[in-house]
Design an enzyme around this catalytic site. Structure first.
Site: not given
Length: 501
Positions: A201, A323, A413
Site C-alpha cells: 500500500s 482491492e 487490500h
C-alpha cells in the site's frame, strides 16, 4: 502464571554510526530495536529533512521498539495501539538476523509499512519479520518514517531562509534509512550490495516512488511492490493547496510558520481531520502523499517509468483480486470512488472523454467494489508493469477464505500480508470457518518466492517475466496459475487514462 516462552536473552553488542547497541536474542533470531537512523525531527528540526543521528555514549539498549510516529490511534495492526508510545522522535529502525554465524554476508530485506501515509509502525506485530529471518537466512530491517502532516504535506512555501522547510519528508526519511543500511548493515551480517526494498500500500507507493527518485539510486538493488498506487503522487500546485487548507484548519493563517512549528501533535491531528473531511471536491486523491517538488522528486513516478528513467532493477509488482472492497467496511475512510457520482466527478477533473469508455467496463458491478480499487491500485500498477525497463514479475493475489467471502471482501487490500509475513496461524479469525491449510500452503509459496528474489533476483517457482506483448501474470490462489493479459477488457477500457497531475 508462567509464560510458555522463555524470556529473550541479551543479544550481541553491535557498533553503528551512532554508537554501540545491544539487542536481544530469542528463538534463533538476534533483534535490535529502536535504533535511531537520524536525529530527532523536533524543535528546530521539525519539518526539516532528516539530519545525521546524534551519537550516544556507552551501550544503547536496543531491546525495545521505539515510539511510533504521530498518528491517529485506530488499531495496532496499521497504527498505534491504545497503549503504544507515540512521539515525533520516531526516526528509528529495527534489525533482525539469524543467531547462527555465516561465512558470507546475508541478503537484506528492508520493509516500509502501509497506511495511506497517515498511520503505520514498524513495530506492528505483523511486521516483526522473524519468519523471513529464520526461513530465508536474511537480515530484515523495518523502518519508521514520518506520517501525515509532519511527513507528507508540502509546507515548503512557508519556510524562510532562516527557518527552511523541506518537502517529501517521509520519503527523505526512507532514503536516510537506506543510507543507514548502506553504512551499517555489514555490522549485522548483511550485504549492503544485496538490498531488496519491499512494502504494501503506502509502503509500496514508497517503493515505486523511490525507484523514480534520483538520490535513492544505488541504495537498493531489487524491489517488491504489493498493492502500490503509483499514481498517488501529485504536483506541487495541488499539494500546496492542500497545505494551505491545513494551515487554515490549524488556525494559523496569520502566521503559518509559527503555527506549524509550535502546534502540538494533537493540534496537528485535529487539523488533518478537518482537511480530510473537506476533500470531497477531488475524489480519488489523498493529500498526504509524495509530491513532485522539482527537487528530491523531479517527475511523477509513472512518467519516470514510461520514459525509462526509473531504476531498471528487478521488480515484483502486483495487486489483490478485489482491492477496493476493504474500503467499504466501517471506519475505512480512504476515498476510492465508492459511487458513480464520485467516479463521474473524478473523470470531470481528469479526462472526461474517457468516462463512458471506462465505466462501461463495470456495468453490473457495484462501483464501490471494483472500479475504485482498479483506479487506485490495479491500473497504475499495470502501467508500471508494461513500462518498466528492468525484469518484472507480475502477480494477482486471489486467495480468499470463507470468512472473507462472508464479509463480501474476498481477496481484498492487504490480505497478502498474512502470507508474506507468515502469520496465517496467528490470524485465527481469518480461517475460523475454514481455509487454514490453503493459507499455510500459500504462505510457504509466497515466502519462498520473496526470499529467492531477495537472494537471486528471480522468484523461486515457475513464474514467467511480464512482457507487454504477452502480459503473463501469476494468479496466486489455492492452485497457482499463469494467465496472459488477465482482465484484458478492463485494461483496454483504462488505456490512456492518466489521472490527476
Amino acid at each position: 502464571m508462567r509464560s510458555r516462552h522463555p524470556a529473550p536473552a541479551a543479544g550481541p553488542e553491535t557498533k553503528t554510526t551512532g554508537g554501540v547497541v545491544r539487542g536481544i536474542s530469542s528463538h534463533g533470531v538476534h533483534s535490535w530495536r529502536g535504533i535511531p537512523y537520524a536525529a530527532a525531527p523536533v524543535g528546530d528540526l521539525r519539518l526539516r529533512r532528516p539530519h545525521p543521528v546524534v551519537p550516544w555514549e556507552g551501550v544503547r539498549d536496543a531491546s525495545r521498539f521505539g515510539p511510533v510516529p504521530i498518528q491517529e490511534r485506530i488499531g495496532e495492526f496499521i497504527g498505534a495501539g491504545r497503549d503504544t508510545p507515540m512521539s515525533e522522535d520516531a526516526l528509528t529502525l529495527n534489525v533482525s538476523a539469524p543467531t547462527t554465524p555465516s561465512d558470507t554476508p546475508r541478503p537484506v530485506m528492508v520493509w516500509f509499512y502501509g497506511g495511506a501515509f497517515v498511520v503505520g509502525a514498524s513495530s506492528a506485530p505483523t511486521y516483526r519479520g522473524y519468519d523471513f529471518v529464520r526461513r530465508g537466512d536474511v537480515v530484515y530491517v523495518s523502518v519508521n518514517y514520518r506520517l501525515g502532516a509532519l511527513g507528507y504535506l508540502d509546507f515548503s512555501a512557508y519556510g524562510t531562509p532562516e527557518r527552511p522547510i523541506e518537502s517529501n519528508l517521509g520519503l527523505r526519511d526512507q532514503i536516510a534509512a537506506l543510507e543507514w543500511v548502506r553504512d551499517n548493515i555489514a555490522a549485522f551480517g548483511g550485504d549492503p550490495d544485496q538490498v531488496t526494498v519491499f512494502g504494501e500500500s503506502a509502503g509500496a507507493i514508497s517503493v515505486t516512488t523511490l525507484m523514480a527518485t534520483p538520490s535513492a539510486r544505488g541504495l537498493f538493488h531489487r524491489a517488491i511492490a504489493e498493492s502500490s498506487a503509483p499514481g498517488m503522487v501529485f504536483g506541487q500546485e495541488r499539494a500546496r493547496a492542500w497545505a494551505a487548507g491545513f494551515v487554515t484548519a490549524l488556525g494559523a493563517d496569520d502566521d503559518p510558520l509559527t503555527g506549524l512549528t509550535t502546534a502540538t501533535g494533537e493540534q496537528l491531528l485535529a487539523a488533518a481531520r478537518v482537511l480530510r473531511d473537506h476533500l470531497g471536491d477531488q475524489p480519488g486523491t489523498i493529500p498526504t502523499a509524495p509530491v513532485v517538488d522539482g527537487d528530491l522528486l523531479p517527475e511523477a513516478p509513472l512518467d519516470a517509468f514510461e520514459a525509462g528513467r526509473a531504476a531498471d532493477i528487478p521488480l515484483i509488482i502486483g495487486t489483490n483480486d478485489t482491492e477496493g472492497r476493504l474500503f467499504e467496511l466501517p471506519r475505512m475512510r480512504m476515498d476510492v470512488l465508492v459511487s458513480e457520482e464520485r467516479a463521474s466527478r473524478m473523470f470531470a477533473l481528469t479526462q472526461p472523454e474517457l468516462r463512458e469508455q471506462v465505466l462501461g467496463a463495470y456495468e453490473g458491478r457495484p462501483f464501490r467494489k471494483d472500479l475504485g480499487g482498479d483506479y487506485m491500485f490495479w491500473w497504475p500498477s499495470v502501467r508500471v508493469m508494461q513500462a518498466h525497463r528492468g525484469p518484472v514479475w507480475a502477480y494477482r493475489y486471489d486467495l480468499t477464505t470463507p470468512v472473507l467471502n462472508l464479509m463480501g471482501v474476498r481477496a481484498t487490500h492487504g490480505m497478502e500480508l498474512f502470507t508474506v509475513f507468515g502469520v496465517a496461524d496467528r490470524a485465527r479469525w481469518l480461517t475460523a470457518l475454514g481455509g487454514r491449510a490453503a493459507l499455510r500452503a500459500m504462505q510457504d509459496r509466497v515466502q519462498d518466492d520473496w526470499l529467492h528474489f531477495a537472494r537471486h533476483g528471480t522468484p523461486a517457482s515457475f513464474w514467467p517475466e511480464y512482457e507487454p506483448d504477452t502480459r503473463l501474470t501469476k494468479i496466486l490462489d489455492r492452485t497457482d496459475r499463469v494467465e496472459a493479459d488477465p482482465r484484458r477488457e478492463r485494461r483496454l477500457a483504462w488505456q490512456g487514462f492518466r489521472g490527476y497531475d
